[in-house]
Write a protein that holds these residues in place. Structure first.
Motif, PDB file in Angstrom:
ATOM      1  N   ILE A  32      -1.771   8.048 -11.896  1.00  0.00           N
ATOM      2  CA  ILE A  32      -1.816   9.120 -10.906  1.00  0.00           C
ATOM      3  C   ILE A  32      -1.891   8.471  -9.523  1.00  0.00           C
ATOM      4  O   ILE A  32      -2.822   7.720  -9.236  1.00  0.00           O
ATOM      5  CB  ILE A  32      -3.021  10.044 -11.133  1.00  0.00           C
ATOM      6  N   THR A  33      -0.896   8.755  -8.687  1.00  0.00           N
ATOM      7  CA  THR A  33      -0.762   8.116  -7.380  1.00  0.00           C
ATOM      8  C   THR A  33      -0.827   9.155  -6.271  1.00  0.00           C
ATOM      9  O   THR A  33      -0.095  10.150  -6.318  1.00  0.00           O
ATOM     10  CB  THR A  33       0.579   7.372  -7.275  1.00  0.00           C
ATOM     11  N   PRO A  34      -1.692   8.974  -5.254  1.00  0.00           N
ATOM     12  CA  PRO A  34      -1.675   9.896  -4.108  1.00  0.00           C
ATOM     13  C   PRO A  34      -0.406   9.707  -3.283  1.00  0.00           C
ATOM     14  O   PRO A  34      -0.051   8.583  -2.930  1.00  0.00           O
ATOM     15  CB  PRO A  34      -2.927   9.508  -3.325  1.00  0.00           C
ATOM     16  N   MET A  35       0.268  10.810  -2.972  1.00  0.00           N
ATOM     17  CA  MET A  35       1.521  10.760  -2.218  1.00  0.00           C
ATOM     18  C   MET A  35       1.358  11.275  -0.790  1.00  0.00           C
ATOM     19  O   MET A  35       2.129  10.919   0.089  1.00  0.00           O
ATOM     20  CB  MET A  35       2.586  11.580  -2.937  1.00  0.00           C
ATOM     21  N   ALA A  36       0.373  12.152  -0.574  1.00  0.00           N
ATOM     22  CA  ALA A  36       0.083  12.653   0.778  1.00  0.00           C
ATOM     23  C   ALA A  36      -1.369  13.099   0.786  1.00  0.00           C
ATOM     24  O   ALA A  36      -1.783  13.876  -0.079  1.00  0.00           O
ATOM     25  CB  ALA A  36       1.002  13.811   1.150  1.00  0.00           C
ATOM     26  N   GLU A  37      -2.144  12.602   1.757  1.00  0.00           N
ATOM     27  CA  GLU A  37      -3.569  12.887   1.822  1.00  0.00           C
ATOM     28  C   GLU A  37      -3.917  13.570   3.141  1.00  0.00           C
ATOM     29  O   GLU A  37      -3.094  13.654   4.055  1.00  0.00           O
ATOM     30  CB  GLU A  37      -4.372  11.584   1.680  1.00  0.00           C
ATOM     31  N   GLY A  38      -5.141  14.082   3.236  1.00  0.00           N
ATOM     32  CA  GLY A  38      -5.620  14.666   4.475  1.00  0.00           C
ATOM     33  C   GLY A  38      -4.992  15.997   4.824  1.00  0.00           C
ATOM     34  O   GLY A  38      -4.942  16.381   5.998  1.00  0.00           O
ATOM     35  N   LEU A  39      -4.546  16.750   3.811  1.00  0.00           N
ATOM     36  CA  LEU A  39      -3.925  18.044   4.047  1.00  0.00           C
ATOM     37  C   LEU A  39      -4.988  19.131   4.125  1.00  0.00           C
ATOM     38  O   LEU A  39      -6.060  19.024   3.533  1.00  0.00           O
ATOM     39  CB  LEU A  39      -2.942  18.358   2.915  1.00  0.00           C
ATOM     40  N   GLU A  40      -4.684  20.207   4.854  1.00  0.00           N
ATOM     41  CA  GLU A  40      -5.611  21.316   5.032  1.00  0.00           C
ATOM     42  C   GLU A  40      -5.061  22.561   4.328  1.00  0.00           C
ATOM     43  O   GLU A  40      -4.082  23.139   4.760  1.00  0.00           O
ATOM     44  CB  GLU A  40      -5.828  21.596   6.519  1.00  0.00           C
TER      45      GLU A  40
END
Length: 365
Positions: A32-40
Motif C-alpha cells: 500500500i503506497t501513499p500517492m497524495a497526502e495532506g488532502l482536506e
C-alpha cells in the motif's frame, strides 16, 4: 442475498506515512503506497492514464498531482457545501486520452432555495491547470434544505450514457415517488439529454431520467466485467446493501429493508415485498459503505470479478466474491481509515481514499 460473513482479515506488517506498507493477507502479500497526502475532505479520485491523479475535495476544490507537484484546477462549477454535500465524485470519460473529458457530481444551490445533486462535464486542459467547456448536464428536482443523502457517484456505461446515484435526501417516502429524483439512479446522455430507451420516458408523472428507484443513499457505484451496474448504499441501523441494478427496478426503500430505524422501530413492511428487488448482499451491523469497484484482475488475477467496497464506519475495504455474494476478506490497516472511494487505476492497481488520513493510496503486488 446473504448477510456478512467475515472469512479473512489482514495484518499490517510495516508503515511509514511517506513510504509503502507491506501487508500480508490470507490470500497474498501486497503493498500500500501513499500517492497524495495532506488532502482536506477528499471524496473522489481519478488516476490519470499517463500518470498522476485528480482528486476532489468536498469544499469545492479539484486537485491535480503528478510527479510530486500539485495544483488546484480552475474553472470549477459553483459548489454548495451543505452538510454531507459539496464537490463529490469525479470520473474520466472512457475516451479521456483523446477527448480530455471528465464528469463531476456536486451539490448545486437551486433557485427558490434548497440544493440538490448535479452532474457536469468538462475538458481538462493539456497542462491540467483548468477545466474548459464546463457544461451542466443534470440537476435533481426538487432541491431541499436537508444536508444528507446526496449520493453521489457517476459511472459511464458501456453505451456512453451516464449513470448517477442520488440519495433520498432524508425524505424517505420520496424514494418511491418517481415525480422526484430523490432516491434514484438517473441515466442521461453525455450531452445531458434523456436516452430514448430509459424505462419511464413515456410514463406520465414520472421524471424521464430515472433508471431505478427506491434507494436510500447509494454512495458507491461501478461496472462489473459484463458492463452491469452495481451500487453500495447505506441502510439505516443495519441493512447496508450491495445491489445489482436493473432497468426500471424498485429497490424497496423505505418499504422494505434488512435494517431498522435508529430509534429501534421497524422499517416499512419488513424485508421482502413483491415487485421490489432483494439486495445481492447486506451488512448487519452497518459498515457505512462508500466507494465500490469491480476488479478486472489486471494485477491480482485471483481477484478478477471481485467487488471492493470502502467502509466508513469500521475502517476497512471489504472484498466480496462468489454466488451468492459473500464478504470474503477485510483489508484493514491504519491506511484504511474511513475509506471514501475505491477505484481501479489504468495499470490495474487498486486506489482508495482514506478520508481520515487525507490521503490517496494505491494497492499493488
Amino acid at each position: 442475498m446473504t448477510s456478512a460473513t467475515h472469512l479473512a482479515t489482514i495484518t499490517l506488517v510495516g508503515l511509514s506515512s511517506l513510504c509503502a506498507a507491506t501487508v500480508a493477507s490470507a490470500q497474498k502479500t501486497y503493498t500500500i503506497t501513499p500517492m497524495a497526502e495532506g488532502l482536506e475532505g477528499p471524496w473522489g479520485v481519478a488516476p490519470l492514464p499517463r500518470g498522476g491523479l485528480l482528486v476532489t475535495e468536498k469544499a469545492g476544490r479539484l486537485i491535480h498531482q503528478k510527479d510530486g507537484k500539485r495544483n488546484e484546477v480552475s474553472g470549477m462549477p459553483k459548489v454548495a457545501v451543505v452538510g454531507q454535500g459539496g464537490l463529490l465524485d469525479i470520473t474520466l470519460a472512457r475516451d479521456f486520452e483523446q477527448s480530455r473529458m471528465l464528469f463531476l457530481t456536486y451539490v448545486k444551490a437551486q433557485d427558490g432555495g434548497g440544493a440538490g445533486t448535479a452532474l457536469a462535464s468538462a475538458r481538462l486542459s493539456d497542462d491540467a491547470s483548468r477545466l474548459e467547456d464546463l457544461m451542466e448536464l443534470f440537476a435533481m428536482k426538487p432541491g431541499s434544505n436537508g444536508g444528507q443523502h446526496f449520493g453521489s457517484r457517476v459511472v459511464e456505461a458501456p453505451d456512453g450514457t451516464l449513470l448517477v446515484t442520488i440519495g433520498e435526501r432524508g425524505n424517505r417516502p420520496a424514494a418511491q415517488d418517481r415525480s422526484t429524483h430523490n432516491g434514484s439512479i438517473i441515466r442521461v446522455n453525455r450531452d445531458g439529454s434523456v436516452p430514448d430507451d430509459n424505462p419511464f420516458v413515456d410514463t406520465p408523472d414520472v421524471l424521464p431520467e430515472i433508471w431505478s428507484y427506491g434507494h436510500r443513499n447509494p454512495q458507491g457505484a461501478g461496472l462489473d466485467l459484463e458492463g452491469r451496474l452495481w451500487v453500495s448504499e447505506h441502510g439505516a441501523k443495519g441493512g447496508d446493501e450491495v445491489n445489482r441494478i436493473a432497468k426500471g427496478a424498485n429497490y424497496g426503500w423505505p418499504v422494505i429493508s434488512y435494517g431498522e430505524h435508529y430509534s429501534g422501530e421497524k422499517i416499512g413492511e419488513g424485508s421482502e415485498k413483491e415487485g421490489m428487488e432483494q439486495p445481492e448482499f447486506y451488512w448487519d451491523p452497518s459498515i457505512a459503505p462508500a466507494g465500490l469497484m469491480v476488479y478486472s484482475g489486471a494485477q491480482f488475477p485471483d481477484w478478477e470479478g471481485d467487488i471492493f467496497v470502502g467502509a466508513l464506519k469500521f475502517d476497512y475495504i471489504a472484498r466480496l466474491s462468489g454466488d451468492p455474494l459473500e464478504e470474503v476478506e477485510q483489508i484493514k490497516t491504519s491506511e484504511t481509515a474511513r475509506v471514501r472511494d475505491v477505484v481501479e487505476g489504468p495499470d490495474g492497481g487498486i486506489w482508495f481514499i482514506s478520508e481520515i488520513n487525507g490521503t490517496v493510496y494505491r494497492i499493488t503486488p
